[in-house]
Scaffold this motif. Sequence first.
Motif, short mmCIF file in Angstrom:
data_model
loop_
_atom_site.label_atom_id
_atom_site.label_comp_id
_atom_site.label_asym_id
_atom_site.label_seq_id
_atom_site.Cartn_x
_atom_site.Cartn_y
_atom_site.Cartn_z
N LYS A 77 0.85 -1.19 0.00
CA LYS A 77 0.00 0.00 0.00
C LYS A 77 0.89 1.25 0.00
O LYS A 77 1.70 1.43 -0.89
N ASP A 78 0.81 2.09 1.01
CA ASP A 78 1.61 3.31 1.00
C ASP A 78 2.85 3.21 1.86
O ASP A 78 3.50 4.20 2.17
N GLN A 79 3.22 1.98 2.25
CA GLN A 79 4.39 1.77 3.09
C GLN A 79 5.50 1.08 2.29
O GLN A 79 5.23 0.22 1.46
N LYS A 80 6.74 1.47 2.57
CA LYS A 80 7.88 0.87 1.88
C LYS A 80 9.01 0.68 2.88
O LYS A 80 9.19 1.48 3.80
#
Length: 234
Positions: free
Chosen positions: A150-153
């Motif tokens: 999702k929006d995490q890396k």
Amino acid sequence: MYRILMIEDDPKISSILSEYLTRYEYQVELIKQFDQIKDEFIRLSPDLVLLDINLPYYDGFYWCRQIRSISNVPVIFISARTDEMNQVMAVENGGDDYITKPFHLDVVIAKMKSVLRRTYGEYALNSFQQPTFDISGLFLYQEKHEMAWKDQKVSLTNKEYRLIHKLAEKVERIVTRDDLLEALWDDLDFVDDNTLTVNVTRLRKRLADIGIYDAIQTVRGQGYRLLVNWKSSS
């Protein structure tokens, strides 16, 4: 922190440049075995290569072609050869930029920042953003050793990425401990069952950092399995 692989056989130049880059918070790796540069490149998985032309065994053009056969990581040539023909050959053999010796240290930093920004920053080409694996929305990026959910890396170490890559090749299937140990093996670090256990624990922590839990299942007496019906924090 970007990892820079410096391929320079002049110890004075490599020492000065390495110290300067470290001050700018780059992680610098130096080549010591000049007949095994491709193997070292694979092991270290750098974000950028600084490459001399005049090297023992084979020249920098040869090694740039070897790197290009397996990676699109940016390569900047740094050479005492100032003629235009060598600069043309550097580009034709896969180089991204060319700096002549003697050089100003600030020029090296500026050119590195420019290439890194084009490659990995907001102006990066789409080809560098294509995931190696997509496991139910969990993306693995081999070029940067990263995972994204999702929006995490999150960034991974070399061994952590080798581990998740091996598990991703056989999603929902058991990967034996022997196969995983082989994937983690290299010529410099001793690898045993404890090394594997430690890296599985770290990988689980990295997955938790991006909101994925219980994705790696331990299969007692056999190995591990990467599941797709994991728990997530969102």
